[in-house]
Design a protein around this motif. Structure first.
Motif, mmCIF file in Angstrom:
data_model
loop_
_atom_site.group_PDB
_atom_site.id
_atom_site.type_symbol
_atom_site.label_atom_id
_atom_site.label_comp_id
_atom_site.label_asym_id
_atom_site.label_seq_id
_atom_site.Cartn_x
_atom_site.Cartn_y
_atom_site.Cartn_z
ATOM 1 N N SER A 17 15.901 0.448 5.546
ATOM 2 C CA SER A 17 15.417 -0.915 5.356
ATOM 3 C C SER A 17 15.274 -1.262 3.877
ATOM 4 C CB SER A 17 14.069 -1.088 6.056
ATOM 5 O OG SER A 17 13.540 -2.351 5.768
ATOM 6 N N LEU A 18 14.852 -0.294 3.077
ATOM 7 C CA LEU A 18 14.568 -0.593 1.668
ATOM 8 C C LEU A 18 15.680 -0.120 0.742
ATOM 9 C CD1 LEU A 18 10.782 0.373 1.760
ATOM 10 C CD2 LEU A 18 11.783 -1.896 1.907
ATOM 11 N N ILE A 40 9.502 -9.944 3.123
ATOM 12 C CA ILE A 40 10.462 -10.007 4.227
ATOM 13 C C ILE A 40 10.800 -8.601 4.724
ATOM 14 C CG2 ILE A 40 12.688 -9.954 2.997
ATOM 15 C CD1 ILE A 40 11.694 -12.513 5.666
ATOM 16 N N ASP A 41 10.670 -7.603 3.812
ATOM 17 C CA ASP A 41 10.936 -6.224 4.228
ATOM 18 C C ASP A 41 9.917 -5.763 5.270
ATOM 19 O OD1 ASP A 41 13.128 -5.820 2.481
ATOM 20 O OD2 ASP A 41 11.737 -5.528 0.819
ATOM 21 N N LEU A 43 8.584 -7.479 7.621
ATOM 22 C CA LEU A 43 9.004 -7.972 8.936
ATOM 23 C C LEU A 43 10.170 -7.123 9.463
ATOM 24 C CD1 LEU A 43 8.208 -10.229 10.840
ATOM 25 C CD2 LEU A 43 9.830 -11.730 9.711
ATOM 26 N N ASP A 44 11.105 -6.823 8.578
ATOM 27 C CA ASP A 44 12.246 -5.985 8.940
ATOM 28 C C ASP A 44 11.764 -4.605 9.403
ATOM 29 O OD1 ASP A 44 14.878 -5.042 9.148
ATOM 30 O OD2 ASP A 44 14.960 -4.443 7.036
ATOM 31 N N PHE A 47 10.252 -4.790 12.881
ATOM 32 C CA PHE A 47 11.321 -4.901 13.883
ATOM 33 C C PHE A 47 11.946 -3.533 14.161
ATOM 34 C CE2 PHE A 47 13.073 -9.425 14.444
ATOM 35 C CZ PHE A 47 11.832 -10.003 14.281
ATOM 36 N N ARG A 48 12.207 -2.793 13.080
ATOM 37 C CA ARG A 48 12.872 -1.501 13.238
ATOM 38 C C ARG A 48 11.973 -0.482 13.936
ATOM 39 N NH1 ARG A 48 17.446 -0.677 9.617
ATOM 40 N NH2 ARG A 48 17.820 -2.612 8.512
ATOM 41 N N GLU A 50 9.613 -1.133 16.052
ATOM 42 C CA GLU A 50 9.526 -1.508 17.470
ATOM 43 C C GLU A 50 10.751 -1.019 18.234
ATOM 44 O OE1 GLU A 50 6.763 -5.468 17.735
ATOM 45 O OE2 GLU A 50 8.876 -5.804 17.400
ATOM 46 N N ARG A 51 11.909 -1.208 17.612
ATOM 47 C CA ARG A 51 13.147 -0.826 18.296
ATOM 48 C C ARG A 51 13.249 0.693 18.456
ATOM 49 N NH1 ARG A 51 18.464 -2.477 15.650
ATOM 50 N NH2 ARG A 51 17.026 -3.246 14.094
ATOM 51 N N ARG A 59 1.986 -9.265 15.376
ATOM 52 C CA ARG A 59 2.304 -9.737 14.039
ATOM 53 C C ARG A 59 1.241 -9.362 13.013
ATOM 54 N NH1 ARG A 59 3.493 -16.008 12.745
ATOM 55 N NH2 ARG A 59 3.998 -15.697 10.561
ATOM 56 N N GLN A 69 -3.971 -12.661 2.763
ATOM 57 C CA GLN A 69 -3.918 -14.035 2.272
ATOM 58 C C GLN A 69 -5.171 -14.407 1.500
ATOM 59 O OE1 GLN A 69 -2.830 -16.287 5.723
ATOM 60 N NE2 GLN A 69 -0.662 -15.801 5.475
ATOM 61 N N LYS B 72 17.681 -11.462 4.773
ATOM 62 C CA LYS B 72 17.974 -10.168 4.164
ATOM 63 C C LYS B 72 19.255 -9.605 4.768
ATOM 64 C CE LYS B 72 15.864 -5.618 4.107
ATOM 65 N NZ LYS B 72 14.671 -4.818 4.323
ATOM 66 N N ASP B 96 18.294 -7.768 18.029
ATOM 67 C CA ASP B 96 16.869 -7.951 18.260
ATOM 68 C C ASP B 96 16.542 -9.428 18.051
ATOM 69 O OD1 ASP B 96 14.361 -7.107 18.819
ATOM 70 O OD2 ASP B 96 14.240 -5.662 17.194
ATOM 71 N N LYS B 98 13.126 -12.084 18.237
ATOM 72 C CA LYS B 98 11.691 -12.229 18.467
ATOM 73 C C LYS B 98 11.259 -13.589 17.924
ATOM 74 C CE LYS B 98 10.497 -7.343 17.696
ATOM 75 N NZ LYS B 98 11.476 -6.859 18.548
ATOM 76 N N GLU B 100 9.516 -14.247 15.460
ATOM 77 C CA GLU B 100 9.534 -14.289 13.984
ATOM 78 C C GLU B 100 10.938 -14.299 13.400
ATOM 79 O OE1 GLU B 100 8.007 -11.894 15.703
ATOM 80 O OE2 GLU B 100 5.868 -12.230 15.418
ATOM 81 N N PHE B 121 19.557 -10.017 8.741
ATOM 82 C CA PHE B 121 18.209 -10.291 9.239
ATOM 83 C C PHE B 121 17.909 -11.769 9.025
ATOM 84 C CE2 PHE B 121 13.628 -10.426 8.920
ATOM 85 C CZ PHE B 121 13.221 -9.558 9.907
#
Lengths: 129, 170
Positions: A17-18, A40-41, A43-44, A47-48, A50-51, A59, A69, B72, B96, B98, B100, B121
């Motif tokens: 991912s990175l 954004i990474d 979120l990526d 996702f990964r 979870e899969r 979230r 925040q 991305k 995938d 979702k 989001e 992505f």
């Protein structure tokens, strides 16, 4: 799954991912400061995870937004309040907050997110399945 | 300048996969500069075509109500150059999906040759933040992309009675 097996899979996910070398992905490596992860990474990565592990990660669960925040209930003058620390402990029971509590500067909150924290979080989710 | 990097859809399975083609013409401006005397399609534009194929596939799932933005490209590998006169086939498969966002696996081929493999992505721009910044106007799926969307819908749901051309008159 053992902790080592979870760690190996988490490491592979972060490497992909990175776009970092696998020897950079040490347990202590911080996602933002050491591995240059951006919002954004995250979120990526979710996702990964979870899969790969067949998990459902809400979230707000792994990266709680209320703290990030800078909600004034939890962060004042750049410092995480006792209420904020309590929130962190509740939302992130898998995190080791002992060092952060000594000097709870908001700008250092990202340093809590190490590779080891992600692996421990995933292990707790896998065990709870 | 028109920023459309696919010519038409040839297959569209909502929420699953889409295939589009792009015919490369020597008249396209980028070939003149990239490179003089050696015209090859810039890799970034190949990815743009793949992202348009995948972005429409992802947007269609929510009837284009979400603002789908390319967030991305975690991975992209190029196997060979593509040049004027060739036809690229873009294939996007949803890995995938979702609330989001979505991850799409993409492949680009030219005939039997692999040209590019990539993962893309897409994020659904946060509803609230998106509305503050852009109002209700969906800037992603607007204007000329609407034509492509119409085509995507046609390919996705072929009419049982396709329109017939009138008989030729002498």
């Amino acid at each position: 799954m053992t902790q080592d097996e979870v760690f190996a899979d988490v490491k592979a996910i972060l490497t992909e991912s990175l776009s970092v070398d696998d020897d950079q992905v040490t347990p202590q490596a911080r996602l933002q400061a050491d591995l240059d992860a951006e919002s954004i990474d995250f979120l990526d990565i979710v996702f990964r995870l979870e899969r790969k592990f067949g998990l459902k990660i809400d979230r707000n669960e792994l990266f709680p937004e209320s703290i990030f925040q800078g909600d004034p209930k939890f962060v004042q003058d750049g410092v995480v309040t006792p209420g904020g620390l309590a929130e962190l402990k509740e939302k992130m029971p898998y995190a080791d907050l002992s060092a952060f509590e000594q000097n709870p500067k908001f700008e250092q909150i990202g340093d809590l997110f190490t590779v080891d924290l992600i692996a421990r979080y995933v292990k707790s989710k896998v065990d709870a399945k | 300048m028109r920023w459309i990097w696919i010519d038409r859809f040839t297959a569209f399975e909502p929420g699953k996969s889409a295939t589009a083609v792009k015919c490369l013409s020597a008249a396209e401006d980028h070939f003149a500069e990239h490179f003089p005397g050696f015209p090859v399609m810039p890799a970034a534009l190949i990815l743009e075509g793949l992202a348009q194929t995948g972005g429409i596939l992802v947007g269609e799932v929510n009837q284009f109500r979400e603002k789908v933005v390319l967030a991305k490209i975690p991975f992209a590998k190029f196997h060979r150059d593509a040049t004027a006169g060739e036809v690229l086939t873009y294939r996007a498969d949803v890995l995938d999906l979702k609330p989001e966002g979505a991850i799409v696996k993409g492949t680009v081929t030219c005939g039997a040759d692999p040209v590019c493999d990539a993962e893309i992505f897409f994020a659904h721009l946060d509803q609230n933040r998106g509305r503050q910044m852009f109002g209700d106007f969906n800037f992603v799926f607007s204007g000329e992309l609407a034509n492509l969307l119409g085509m995507a819908k046609l390919v996705a749901s072929p009419s049982p009675d396709p329109p017939q051309l009138p008989p030729a008159t002498p």
